[in-house]
Design a protein around this motif. Structure first.
Motif, short mmCIF file in Angstrom:
data_model
loop_
_atom_site.label_atom_id
_atom_site.label_comp_id
_atom_site.label_asym_id
_atom_site.label_seq_id
_atom_site.Cartn_x
_atom_site.Cartn_y
_atom_site.Cartn_z
N GLY A 35 0.93 -1.17 0.12
CA GLY A 35 0.26 0.26 0.07
C GLY A 35 0.96 1.35 -0.23
N PHE A 36 0.19 2.34 0.38
CA PHE A 36 0.80 3.66 0.24
C PHE A 36 -0.01 4.81 1.20
N THR A 37 0.66 5.75 1.55
CA THR A 37 -0.23 6.89 2.09
C THR A 37 0.11 8.07 1.50
N VAL A 38 -0.75 9.13 1.45
CA VAL A 38 -0.58 10.56 0.86
C VAL A 38 -1.01 11.32 2.08
N THR A 39 -0.70 12.65 2.07
CA THR A 39 -1.31 13.73 2.74
C THR A 39 -2.32 14.58 2.29
N HIS A 40 -3.71 14.58 2.52
CA HIS A 40 -4.76 15.48 2.11
C HIS A 40 -4.77 16.92 2.70
N LEU A 41 -4.72 17.61 1.97
CA LEU A 41 -4.83 19.25 2.50
C LEU A 41 -3.99 19.45 3.50
N MET A 42 -2.57 18.84 3.53
CA MET A 42 -1.76 19.14 4.58
C MET A 42 -2.47 18.97 5.99
#
Length: 201
Positions: A35-42
């Motif tokens: 999997g993976f993880t990103v940051t949304h709207l900081m």
């Protein structure tokens, strides 16, 4: 003349023995996740994973210190717990799954850092673009366990790394909306294959 003939002959005789030492370990998909993880709207993190994937390890040493990792994930199986977002990720705006249906990784080196910690370097291909990446790896095992099918050799790996989606032309959404940094995560058990040394027979 004899010396010229002996060297190739020795190499030829040694080849089956070298092949016999090669081990193959296949991923146990019931105990694995990519999997993976990103940051949304900081503000918050959004996790995703690939429901369909395959992976294997080949090694010439029992302790897997010379392991070579290969992984393939199906982009169409991407899952972020949001159907609309998943559809967008598969579109030409991001992965363009129709043209680039897989994400692949193959290691080029595997080096011990300390204790159970290793560095795996290799080539990651996404969106038709290949880039070198370095991943942090924790190896647990190998161990031998008694199971329903008799004794099995197993090993576990926890993998983490960071890439930039801009390096793979994944989306033009501003980084204030979705971070450029993407954390890669994988956790998997592998089982040694009995047939991996079939060259012995």
């Amino acid at each position: 003349m004899k010396r010229l003939l002996v060297t190739p002959l020795v190499a030829l005789l040694a080849l089956p023995f070298a092949q016999a030492q090669t081990q193959t370990w296949n991923v146990d998909k019931s105990h694995a996740k990519v999997g993976f993880t990103v940051t949304h709207l900081m503000l918050s993190e959004v996790d995703g994973n690939f429901k369909t994937f395959d992976a294997k390890i080949t090694s010439g040493k029992p302790d897997l210190s010379d392991a070579v990792f290969e992984m393939t994930a199906d982009v169409n199986s991407i899952d972020t717990d949001n159907d609309r977002r998943d559809t967008h990720l598969k579109s030409p705006d991001f992965f363009d799954a129709a043209k680039n249906p897989t994400v692949t990784f193959k290691s080029t080196s595997f080096k011990k850092v300390e204790a159970k910690k290793y560095k795996a370097m290799g080539n990651l291909t996404m969106h038709g673009i290949t880039k070198p990446v370095t991943l942090d790896v924790v190896m647990n095992g190998p161990v031998t366990q008694e199971g329903r099918n008799g004794k099995q050799d197993k090993v576990g790996f926890k993998v983490n790394g960071q890439i930039k989606r801009s390096d793979f032309s994944l989306g033009t959404i501003p980084v204030t909306v979705v971070s450029d940094e993407v954390e890669l995560k994988a956790n998997a058990e592998f089982i040694k294959q009995d047939g991996a040394t079939a060259e012995k027979k």
